[in-house]
Structures are given as C-alpha cells and as structure tokens.
Scaffold this motif. Structure first.
Motif, PDB file in Angstrom:
ATOM      1  N   ASN A 132       0.826  -1.214   0.000  1.00  0.00           N
ATOM      2  CA  ASN A 132       0.000   0.000   0.000  1.00  0.00           C
ATOM      3  C   ASN A 132       0.856   1.258   0.000  1.00  0.00           C
ATOM      4  O   ASN A 132       0.535   2.229  -0.664  1.00  0.00           O
ATOM      5  CB  ASN A 132      -0.933   0.022   1.219  1.00  0.00           C
ATOM      6  N   LYS A 133       1.913   1.246   0.777  1.00  0.00           N
ATOM      7  CA  LYS A 133       2.741   2.441   0.923  1.00  0.00           C
ATOM      8  C   LYS A 133       3.649   2.687  -0.286  1.00  0.00           C
ATOM      9  O   LYS A 133       3.769   3.803  -0.767  1.00  0.00           O
ATOM     10  CB  LYS A 133       3.586   2.348   2.189  1.00  0.00           C
ATOM     11  N   TYR A 134       4.299   1.644  -0.789  1.00  0.00           N
ATOM     12  CA  TYR A 134       5.325   1.823  -1.827  1.00  0.00           C
ATOM     13  C   TYR A 134       4.902   1.362  -3.216  1.00  0.00           C
ATOM     14  O   TYR A 134       5.595   1.621  -4.183  1.00  0.00           O
ATOM     15  CB  TYR A 134       6.613   1.097  -1.421  1.00  0.00           C
ATOM     16  N   GLY A 135       3.781   0.659  -3.325  1.00  0.00           N
ATOM     17  CA  GLY A 135       3.316   0.167  -4.620  1.00  0.00           C
ATOM     18  C   GLY A 135       3.786  -1.252  -4.876  1.00  0.00           C
ATOM     19  O   GLY A 135       4.899  -1.638  -4.490  1.00  0.00           O
ATOM     20  N   LYS A 136       2.941  -2.018  -5.525  1.00  0.00           N
ATOM     21  CA  LYS A 136       3.201  -3.443  -5.775  1.00  0.00           C
ATOM     22  C   LYS A 136       4.519  -3.669  -6.518  1.00  0.00           C
ATOM     23  O   LYS A 136       5.251  -4.606  -6.228  1.00  0.00           O
ATOM     24  CB  LYS A 136       2.034  -4.051  -6.561  1.00  0.00           C
ATOM     25  N   ASN A 137       4.820  -2.811  -7.491  1.00  0.00           N
ATOM     26  CA  ASN A 137       6.031  -2.979  -8.292  1.00  0.00           C
ATOM     27  C   ASN A 137       7.308  -2.623  -7.537  1.00  0.00           C
ATOM     28  O   ASN A 137       8.406  -2.887  -8.022  1.00  0.00           O
ATOM     29  CB  ASN A 137       5.948  -2.147  -9.572  1.00  0.00           C
ATOM     30  N   ASN A 138       7.173  -2.016  -6.373  1.00  0.00           N
ATOM     31  CA  ASN A 138       8.348  -1.595  -5.600  1.00  0.00           C
ATOM     32  C   ASN A 138       8.627  -2.476  -4.388  1.00  0.00           C
ATOM     33  O   ASN A 138       9.545  -2.197  -3.622  1.00  0.00           O
ATOM     34  CB  ASN A 138       8.174  -0.143  -5.141  1.00  0.00           C
ATOM     35  N   VAL A 139       7.839  -3.529  -4.219  1.00  0.00           N
ATOM     36  CA  VAL A 139       8.018  -4.438  -3.085  1.00  0.00           C
ATOM     37  C   VAL A 139       8.218  -5.850  -3.624  1.00  0.00           C
ATOM     38  O   VAL A 139       7.395  -6.354  -4.377  1.00  0.00           O
ATOM     39  CB  VAL A 139       6.790  -4.397  -2.138  1.00  0.00           C
ATOM     40  N   LYS A 140       9.320  -6.451  -3.212  1.00  0.00           N
ATOM     41  CA  LYS A 140       9.641  -7.808  -3.675  1.00  0.00           C
ATOM     42  C   LYS A 140      10.003  -8.651  -2.456  1.00  0.00           C
ATOM     43  O   LYS A 140      10.792  -8.229  -1.612  1.00  0.00           O
ATOM     44  CB  LYS A 140      10.823  -7.745  -4.643  1.00  0.00           C
ATOM     45  N   TYR A 141       9.422  -9.849  -2.360  1.00  0.00           N
ATOM     46  CA  TYR A 141       9.745 -10.742  -1.255  1.00  0.00           C
ATOM     47  C   TYR A 141      10.870 -11.673  -1.688  1.00  0.00           C
ATOM     48  O   TYR A 141      10.798 -12.324  -2.717  1.00  0.00           O
ATOM     49  CB  TYR A 141       8.516 -11.551  -0.826  1.00  0.00           C
ATOM     50  N   LEU A 142      11.926 -11.703  -0.891  1.00  0.00           N
ATOM     51  CA  LEU A 142      13.065 -12.587  -1.134  1.00  0.00           C
ATOM     52  C   LEU A 142      12.916 -13.793  -0.205  1.00  0.00           C
ATOM     53  O   LEU A 142      13.359 -13.758   0.958  1.00  0.00           O
ATOM     54  CB  LEU A 142      14.381 -11.854  -0.866  1.00  0.00           C
ATOM     55  N   ALA A 143      12.294 -14.858  -0.707  1.00  0.00           N
ATOM     56  CA  ALA A 143      11.964 -16.018   0.130  1.00  0.00           C
ATOM     57  C   ALA A 143      13.204 -16.653   0.760  1.00  0.00           C
ATOM     58  O   ALA A 143      13.166 -17.071   1.925  1.00  0.00           O
ATOM     59  CB  ALA A 143      11.207 -17.052  -0.706  1.00  0.00           C
ATOM     60  N   ASN A 144      14.308 -16.708   0.009  1.00  0.00           N
ATOM     61  CA  ASN A 144      15.519 -17.342   0.546  1.00  0.00           C
ATOM     62  C   ASN A 144      16.128 -16.574   1.724  1.00  0.00           C
ATOM     63  O   ASN A 144      16.861 -17.144   2.524  1.00  0.00           O
ATOM     64  CB  ASN A 144      16.570 -17.535  -0.557  1.00  0.00           C
TER      65      ASN A 144
END
Length: 191
Positions: A132-144
């Motif tokens: 919500n704050k930074y936008g979907k394209n600016n947030v990435k989950y690094l599962a490892n």
C-alpha cells in the motif's frame, strides 16, 4: 577577427557550462542535512534523527511518540531494517515564506526488511502495508532471505531559517490533512 569571435564564443560556452554544473549552496546544505538525518536512522541513532525533524511537526505527533514510533520501526528485534543506495532526486529552489525557507526535496533508497522471525499472518500484514505504501512494483519478497526488498521513492520538505541547517518533514499524501497545521498552503499544494 574570426579568432576573437571563436575565443569569445569558447569563453561564453565555458561560463555557461560551469554555471550549470555548479551546485548551489542551498542544495549542498540540504543534501548534507538530509544525509545526516537518513544516516542517523540507518545507524539507529533515533534521538539524533528526531533532532532533524522540523519542530512544528511535533504539534501533530508529539516528540516522544515520534521517538517511540521510529524506535519500534528501526530498532525492532523481530523486523530488521537496512537502508541502502540513498540517492537524491530533484531539490527545488528554496522559497521564503513568513521568515522561513522551504524546499521540496525528492530522494530514494532501497530498504531491506527482514521478517524471517515473524509468523505467516504477520508477514501477510506487513506485505499489505508495504505494498500500500510503496506500490506493488516496488516491493519484492526474497523467500531465501525471509526479507522484503523495497524501492522507496520519497519526498520531504526541507525547512530552514538560515539556509545552512535544515530540518525535515516527510511528505505523504495520506498525512496531508495533518500537515496543514505545520506547513504553508503553498507547500501543501505541491504534495
């Protein structure tokens, strides 16, 4: 005559080029103050960071609450945050309004938010808040790594009485109605 004309043109071009590349003292001082502020947060020296906030902002959020909020965010043992790649964007020419100078300053950084120690429900809530704050394209989950990588583009208002030492208010549209108590309307219109 032709040599004099060419020499004059060369000197004129050199002056114009030099004038364009010269950093204004205002920009240099704003960069220095904002770097100090962000480095204070990065090194988790929260009291130092709070001292960089424009004092009138504490009429909206009391100083002790701001200190507590920043400590909960950046000194949280369950969610480690690391700021990297700090970059300046456009810095507007300061405007004198009622005895103070105001300049809108754009900047960006990459933030890594390690949430590996949190349960799935909390990770989901944090994902929603970050998106919500930074936008979907600016947030990435690094599962490892169990961490979010966030590309944050921010805007702040730099305020000074002497144009040497600047204090800041982070500008976010969702807080615009609270900022009415802190900033002049001419600045609020730019958010």
């Amino acid at each position: 005559m032709k040599i004099k004309s060419l020499l004059f043109l060369f000197v004129l071009l050199s002056l114009v080029t030099f004038a364009q590349t010269k950093v204004s003292p205002d920009n240099a001082n704003i960069k220095k103050s904002l770097t100090y502020f962000t480095n204070s947060i990065k090194t988790k020296n929260i009291d130092q960071a709070v001292s960089c906030i424009y004092p009138k902002f504490f009429t909206v959020i009391p100083k002790d609450k701001m200190t507590q909020l920043l400590n909960m965010t950046y000194n949280n043992p369950f969610m480690k945050i690391d700021m990297q790649d700090f970059k300046f964007g456009n810095i507007e020419k300061p405007e004198l309004i009622k005895g103070e100078y105001f300049s809108i300053t754009n900047y960006s950084f990459t933030m890594k938010c390690n949430v590996s120690s949190l349960d799935a429900d909390m990770k989901k809530k944090i994902n929603g808040a970050l998106t919500n704050k930074y936008g979907k394209n600016n947030v990435k989950y690094l599962a490892n790594e169990g961490a979010y990588l966030i590309n944050a583009t921010m805007k702040a208002c730099a305020i000074s009485k002497d144009r040497k030492y600047w204090k800041f208010v982070i500008l976010e549209k969702e807080f615009k109605r609270d900022l009415v108590k802190v900033l002049p309307q001419k600045i609020l219109d730019k958010i």
